[in-house]
Design an enzyme around this catalytic site. Structure first.
Site, PDB file in Angstrom:
ATOM      1  N   SER A 265       0.824  -1.210   0.000  1.00  0.00           N
ATOM      2  CA  SER A 265       0.000   0.000   0.000  1.00  0.00           C
ATOM      3  C   SER A 265       0.857   1.259   0.000  1.00  0.00           C
ATOM      4  O   SER A 265       2.084   1.207   0.114  1.00  0.00           O
ATOM      5  CB  SER A 265      -0.906   0.003   1.246  1.00  0.00           C
ATOM      6  OG  SER A 265      -0.107   0.206   2.414  1.00  0.00           O
ATOM      7  N   LYS A 266       0.171   2.399  -0.093  1.00  0.00           N
ATOM      8  CA  LYS A 266       0.858   3.692  -0.059  1.00  0.00           C
ATOM      9  C   LYS A 266       1.622   3.875   1.248  1.00  0.00           C
ATOM     10  O   LYS A 266       2.697   4.466   1.272  1.00  0.00           O
ATOM     11  CB  LYS A 266      -0.160   4.828  -0.219  1.00  0.00           C
ATOM     12  CG  LYS A 266      -0.849   4.858  -1.569  1.00  0.00           C
ATOM     13  CD  LYS A 266      -1.883   5.976  -1.618  1.00  0.00           C
ATOM     14  CE  LYS A 266      -2.691   5.929  -2.905  1.00  0.00           C
ATOM     15  NZ  LYS A 266      -3.733   6.979  -2.933  1.00  0.00           N
ATOM     16  N   ARG A 267       1.050   3.389   2.328  1.00  0.00           N
ATOM     17  CA  ARG A 267       1.725   3.519   3.630  1.00  0.00           C
ATOM     18  C   ARG A 267       3.062   2.794   3.636  1.00  0.00           C
ATOM     19  O   ARG A 267       4.010   3.205   4.296  1.00  0.00           O
ATOM     20  CB  ARG A 267       0.817   3.002   4.751  1.00  0.00           C
ATOM     21  CG  ARG A 267      -0.299   3.963   5.128  1.00  0.00           C
ATOM     22  CD  ARG A 267      -1.033   3.490   6.361  1.00  0.00           C
ATOM     23  NE  ARG A 267      -1.819   2.297   6.086  1.00  0.00           N
ATOM     24  CZ  ARG A 267      -3.047   2.315   5.584  1.00  0.00           C
ATOM     25  NH1 ARG A 267      -3.628   3.469   5.318  1.00  0.00           N
ATOM     26  NH2 ARG A 267      -3.719   1.194   5.364  1.00  0.00           N
TER      27      ARG A 267
END
Length: 511
Positions: A265-267
């Site tokens: 994910s972006k995280r």
């Protein structure tokens, strides 16, 4: 395959293109090219509330950089346009109304407040998150519950409404997935999805089925996160066009975090400092930039090669594939069911191998840009290519051509003197002065002759050549690493090599 193969990638212009999305593009593209078919790009922008300026252009640029350009798209056009769903709005209502008229869908007039009340009032221990489905629909304000007269009255008054599919109760649906085999669904576990929104725009569920039919899509390939939507789509095909006309399905596995624990994910990009998009994406609202592979210094050939093997292999130990190799060897049946862990170090390995593999003439433009953007003057193309040939095996990422080779274009400003100072002697000082004096006698300036003279002089002056090579390297490069030192001197030339030696000798007088 009796029909011409037609596949599509249908992203929403809501932000950057995640690795998983680009891999979906790649597998669609490879399948189409292998079967002499068409690859279509369709922009699914029906949810205008999520539209992000610049996102559609970003998708085009990403596909162009990857070399995965479509046969038909909003930019290129084609015989089945428009290819942007917002421009096809008038098409969808006809099909939604057809479903209502045949009892397969219904009008729902519920307000936001009424929907929230339903989620609260019908919450139980066994059903903590009530949905709009066979259990609740007859308690809501829709055409199934209020009757035809009230429905006509509300429609005539232009009361805001949506059209929902009426999911049958306790029916088993299935699809034959080209990767997963037979996949079954119980319709009682699926809510009555909205097909047409209050603004007249379709949801993904209706639009994807209608557009796939009208655009004659033969194979529908997408990520496994769309599997829960499949029963709705199977029913829509049955109700509108016949299941026999449905495309062949395949749901690709997720790309997982490096530890394998959940979807990348972006995280993870922020947390691990790794790219998860093909190219940098700057969020126009927050201003935050999510890093991409292009800006990190990846070649598109390496990026595509790496992506192909995140969920597929041809059954051999081969790891390096050109796009033509992939087209020839790709098959949907060899795509894995299980998720693929993303490994950034492995990704860098692919890039290093492709830097080694690519002809220098394909690298020179990219490398020249790296140097000129850092205000270094590249004297000529022959010199640049010689530098690339000498250092390319040492580079994992394109920016490393700067760190590995900037000293060829500008003398170092700092020197690792601590590496040579403790063992420096007057004899070594005298050696390098003598070495400079030999330069004018070297008839052909090349690495072999420079090394031969260096070692002969060291023997004459009774110094081990190994004790002199590190100081020589630091004189030329400024640090202890780099390609073979005599190759460096050969490229720098007599004047520059002499100047760098003298510059450091000037400092040794103060030791």
């Amino acid at each position: 395959m009796e029909k011409k193969v037609r596949v599509r990638f249908a992203p929403s212009p809501t932000g950057g293109l995640h690795l998983g999305g680009v891999r979906t593009v790649l597998y669609n593209y490879l399948f189409a090219k292998k079967h002499q078919g068409d690859f279509i790009l369709r922009i699914e922008d029906t949810d205008q509330s999520r539209f992000v300026a610049g996102a559609e252009e970003y998708i085009y640029e990403t596909l162009k950089w990857c070399g995965l350009e479509p046969n038909e798209s909003p930019l290129k056009g084609g015989p089945f346009g428009p290819y942007r769903q917002s421009e096809r709005k008038k098409i969808y209502r006809e099909y939604a109304e057809k479903l209502v008229n045949t009892g397969k869908a219904y009008y729902a007039f519920d307000t936001t407040e009424e929907l929230e009340t339903m989620r609260t009032e019908y919450r139980t221990t066994s059903n903590p998150s009530p949905q709009y489905d066979h259990q609740t629909r007859m308690h809501m304000r829709n055409s199934l519950n209020i009757g035809p007269l009230e429905t006509e009255k509300l429609l005539a008054a232009k009361t805001p409404h949506v059209i929902r599919i009426k999911m049958p109760q306790n029916e088993t649906l299935h699809l034959n997935d080209l990767i997963r085999g037979r996949v079954e669904f119980n319709t009682s576990l699926v809510d009555d999805k909205v097909l047409l929104k209050a603004d007249g725009m379709p949801t993904y569920h209706l639009a994807v089925v209608v557009d796939d039919f009208l655009m004659q899509i033969t194979h529908a390939f997408r990520g496994e996160e769309w599997l829960p939507s499949a029963p709705v789509h199977v029913l829509l095909w049955r109700y509108l066009f016949g299941e026999e006309n449905m495309p062949a399905w395949a749901h690709f596995p997720l790309i997982l975090k490096p530890d394998g624990n959940g979807k990348l994910s972006k995280r993870d990009s922020d947390r691990l400092g790794i790219p998860i998009f093909a190219m940098d994406w700057k969020d126009p609202v927050s201003g935050a930039t999510i890093s991409g592979f292009r800006e990190k210094g990846f070649l598109p050939e390496a990026f595509v090669n790496m992506l192909a093997l995140l969920g597929w292999n041809d059954g051999t130990e081969q790891e390096l594939y050109s796009i033509q190799d992939l087209i020839e060897k790709f098959s949907i049946e060899r795509v894995h069911k299980a998720g693929a862990k993303f490994n950034f170090e492995k990704a860098k390995w692919f890039n290093q191998e492709w830097i080694r593999k690519l002809p220098i003439d394909k690298l020179s433009g990219l490398v020249r840009k790296i140097y000129t953007e850092r205000q270094l003057t590249v004297p000529d193309e022959i010199f640049l290519r010689s530098v690339i040939a000498l250092i390319k095996d040492r580079c994992h990422l394109l920016p490393e051509f700067y760190t590995q080779g900037s000293f060829f274009f500008a003398a170092p400003k700092q020197w690792d003197l601590d590496a040579i100072k403790p063992k420096w002697t007057p004899a070594k000082n005298a050696f390098f002065k003598s070495y400079i004096d030999t330069f004018e006698k070297i008839t052909e300036w090349n690495a072999f002759n420079l090394e031969t003279v260096f070692k002969e002089l060291a023997t004459t002056q009774q110094i081990k050549p190994g004790e002199l090579q590190l100081p020589f390297r630091i004189m030329l490069v400024g640090e202890k690493t780099g390609p073979p030192v005599f190759e460096i001197a050969s490229l720098l030339g007599e004047k520059e090599t002499s100047g760098r030696i003298n510059h450091l000798l000037d400092q040794t007088g103060n030791w």
